[in-house]
Enzyme design. Structure first.
Site, mmCIF file in Angstrom:
data_model
loop_
_atom_site.group_PDB
_atom_site.id
_atom_site.type_symbol
_atom_site.label_atom_id
_atom_site.label_comp_id
_atom_site.label_asym_id
_atom_site.label_seq_id
_atom_site.Cartn_x
_atom_site.Cartn_y
_atom_site.Cartn_z
ATOM 1 N N SER A 121 0.819 -1.212 0.000
ATOM 2 C CA SER A 121 0.000 0.000 0.000
ATOM 3 C C SER A 121 0.850 1.259 0.000
ATOM 4 O O SER A 121 1.607 1.502 -0.925
ATOM 5 C CB SER A 121 -0.969 -0.029 1.184
ATOM 6 N N HIS A 122 0.746 2.056 1.048
ATOM 7 C CA HIS A 122 1.406 3.361 1.108
ATOM 8 C C HIS A 122 2.812 3.280 1.693
ATOM 9 O O HIS A 122 3.447 4.313 1.903
ATOM 10 C CB HIS A 122 0.569 4.319 1.956
ATOM 11 N N ASP A 292 -2.007 6.662 -3.549
ATOM 12 C CA ASP A 292 -0.944 5.840 -2.978
ATOM 13 C C ASP A 292 -0.481 4.786 -3.975
ATOM 14 O O ASP A 292 -0.940 4.740 -5.122
ATOM 15 C CB ASP A 292 -1.394 5.216 -1.656
ATOM 16 N N ASP A 294 -0.882 1.532 -4.469
ATOM 17 C CA ASP A 294 -1.763 0.546 -5.109
ATOM 18 C C ASP A 294 -3.124 1.099 -5.496
ATOM 19 O O ASP A 294 -3.990 0.359 -5.963
ATOM 20 C CB ASP A 294 -1.931 -0.687 -4.219
ATOM 21 N N ASP A 296 -5.677 2.561 -3.744
ATOM 22 C CA ASP A 296 -6.905 2.534 -2.947
ATOM 23 C C ASP A 296 -7.042 3.749 -2.029
ATOM 24 O O ASP A 296 -8.130 4.030 -1.533
ATOM 25 C CB ASP A 296 -7.037 1.228 -2.150
ATOM 26 N N ARG A 297 -5.971 4.490 -1.819
ATOM 27 C CA ARG A 297 -6.018 5.692 -0.972
ATOM 28 C C ARG A 297 -5.811 6.940 -1.829
ATOM 29 O O ARG A 297 -5.236 6.872 -2.917
ATOM 30 C CB ARG A 297 -4.947 5.636 0.117
ATOM 31 N N LYS A 393 -11.526 -0.102 -0.951
ATOM 32 C CA LYS A 393 -11.499 1.350 -1.065
ATOM 33 C C LYS A 393 -10.916 1.715 -2.420
ATOM 34 O O LYS A 393 -10.168 0.935 -3.013
ATOM 35 C CB LYS A 393 -10.723 1.982 0.082
#
Length: 564
Positions: A121-122, A292, A294, A296-297, A393
């Site tokens: 992720s982030h 981010d 991937d 999702d954010r 998300k």
């Protein structure tokens, strides 16, 4: 040329004790996967072994990642082990890259039994960065706790894994590749797919692309700046926002996915997306967004870098939900937020008489409500917002939702938010992250804090800071009973709730790969004083939060790593 079937091997191995997946899968430093013998193989085998053989045989599994370092190496192993474990077809993103929202979309579209997502992720990437593996189930959402627990238990006792080491796949060429394996009646198939098209088509059926194109490239178009932070969203931004909706090519920056994210921290917040923040300050852009690694954010900025908190974002989308054609057709079944997220959404739910759910952190809880037809829109304070179109998300969806609101209301981000606060009041909200804290010290602090707030004498205690007095109304360790299947999730965060509705929440985060992250969330509602500085308004509660926990003394940290 040798056309004989490829050999399947069973390889002995030894278990590792530290492969428990968190809400976001298994995350470790890259060197852990590289240096520990069969570390990756053990976890992948544990995933496949957690799926009943009858469901696994001949099934379809989706694979993709955010393009970070070790992504291609991991995909090669996953392909070889999927074939050996009876999977019939893999659908893999072009070059092995596919955003997390797109993977959820593709799982659902092709009725796959699940997907393996390679992302941290982030978190930072590169050889010295982090790597992660997450398993999503047939609904497109993260695996539930009973399944992740099963994967962990298998990983603790694993003695062997199966693999087809001679199988190699070309990730650079779109289309189908087939392979004959010994002891398999049907060929094993790998399909390399366009990473964008299925997901883009889903968005076309949700939003009014004609209205968005007019907003972004029409006669009176707004100027926007989009930062993909060298993560997976770059190709999606270029194809959808630039090529299809007409944004100038130079409005999208850092759109080439890189294994180390250009040496940057791919976390869309005011600290790590500082270049976007700086470029927005002079007012030449009306709207800015960052994503981010991937996809999702997200983070949204208005003119002059006006910051939109994720908590406010989901509340405003909820209040303007019928600006999105999808919800005009489906109606709105419910709203939900994670427990640490501010209560701004609650006020919209109350006013619109729509059911509101408060869940633990983790998208799987939202997915369960969506599958039961109870939830349409949800959000987390950690820069995650989404609808029931998928079970993850979705940063790009959230940005298009906001652009739809701008197109409909013909106001700026700041004006829309100010109107929202005038209508509902404002929830001032902040989060302090203390990263890479000694895990023993963090756990000991949380245990002592829980003992303190569980004492009956703690309720009704009064805390005074300058001219403000806060009295404790309730204190607990948040527990959630799922209204769909009655499963109970305990120990989801320590809450102190004051008589005026203000909240202090303490959690240990499971998204890091090294040490512990202690998070303190502060949420305070104001009906009148709605245009003040957030940190100033929350300073008294922050002082109380640190005094109660003695965090600085207990962890040796003088201040947070990140404030959001």
């Amino acid at each position: 040329m040798d056309n004989s079937p490829l050999q399947v091997l069973t390889v002995p191995t030894a278990p590792y004790p530290d492969q428990r997946p968190s809400t976001s899968g298994l995350r470790k430093k890259v060197f852990v996967f590289q240096s520990k013998r069969n570390y990756l193989h053990n976890f992948i085998q544990s995933i496949f072994s957690s799926i009943d053989l009858r469901d696994r045989q001949g099934s379809t599994v989706v694979v993709g990642g955010d393009g970070r370092f070790f992504n291609r190496t991991a995909i090669e192993v996953i392909v070889q082990m999927a074939a050996a474990n009876g999977v019939g077809r893999l659908i893999i993103g072009h070059h092995g890259i596919m955003s997390t929202p797109a993977i959820s979309c593709v799982i659902r579209k092709y009725k796959a039994i699940g997907g393996i997502i390679l992302t941290a992720s982030h978190n930072p990437g590169g050889p010295d960065g982090d790597f992660g593996i997450k398993f999503n189930t047939a609904n497109g959402g993260p695996a539930k706790e009973d399944l992740t627990n099963n994967i962990f238990q298998i990983s603790r006792t694993i003695e062997e894994f199966t693999i087809c080491p001679g199988l190699t796949v070309d990730l650079t060429t779109l289309g189908r590749q087939t392979f004959d394996l010994e002891n398999k009646f049907k060929p094993f198939t790998v399909e390399i797919v366009d990473t964008v098209e299925s997901y883009a088509n889903l968005l076309r059926n949700i939003f009014d692309f004609a209205a968005l194109k007019e907003l972004l490239s029409g006669e009176n178009h707004i100027k926007i700046k989009l930062d993909a932070m060298h993560g997976v969203v770059g190709p999606y931004v270029r194809r959808i926002l630039c090529e299809e909706l007409g944004c100038p090519a130079n409005s999208a920056i850092n759109c080439i996915p890189m294994e180390d994210f250009g040496g940057q921290h791919p976390d869309p917040n005011l600290t790590y997306a500082a270049d976007l923040v700086d470029s927005m300050r002079d007012g030449q852009y009306d709207f800015g967004a960052a994503f981010d690694a991937d996809g999702d954010r997200y983070m949204i900025l208005g003119k002059h870098s006006f910051f939109l908190t994720p908590s406010d974002s989901v509340a405003v989308i909820a209040d303007n939900i019928f600006c999105i054609p999808y919800f005009q057709h489906t109606g709105v079944r419910g709203f939900a937020r994670s427990m640490p997220t501010s209560a701004a959404l609650d006020r919209v739910a109350k006013a619109t008489k729509i059911e509101l759910y408060e869940t633990p952190a983790g998208w799987k809880f939202f997915g369960n409500l969506m599958d039961a037809g109870r939830l349409s829109l949800c959000g987390e304070e950690s820069s995650g917002t989404g609808g029931d179109h998928i079970r993850e998300k979705d940063g790009l969806w959230a940005v298009l939702a906001w652009l739809s609101i701008l197109a409909n209301r013909k106001q700026s981000v700041e004006d829309i938010l100010n109107d929202h606060w005038l209508k509902y009041g404002r929830n001032y909200f902040t989060r302090y992250d203390y990263e890479n804290v000694d895990i023993d010290a963090a756990c000991e602090m949380m245990e002592d804090l829980e003992i303190m707030i569980a004492d009956k004498s703690f309720v009704k205690q009064r805390f005074a800071v300058e001219d403000k007095i806060y009295q404790v109304e309730k204190a607990d360790n948040f527990e959630y009973t799922d209204p769909v299947d009655s499963t109970i999730s305990r120990n989801q965060g320590l809450r102190i709730i004051f008589t005026d509705g203000s909240r202090i929440i303490y959690r240990l985060s499971g998204t890091g790969s090294d040490g512990a992250t202690v998070r303190i969330y502060i949420d305070s509602y104001e009906k009148e004083h709605i245009f003040e500085d957030t940190q100033v308004m929350l300073a008294p509660l922050a002082t109380i939060a640190l005094k109660i926990s003695q965090l600085h003394h207990r962890t040796g940290r003088s201040g947070p790593s990140v404030i959001t």
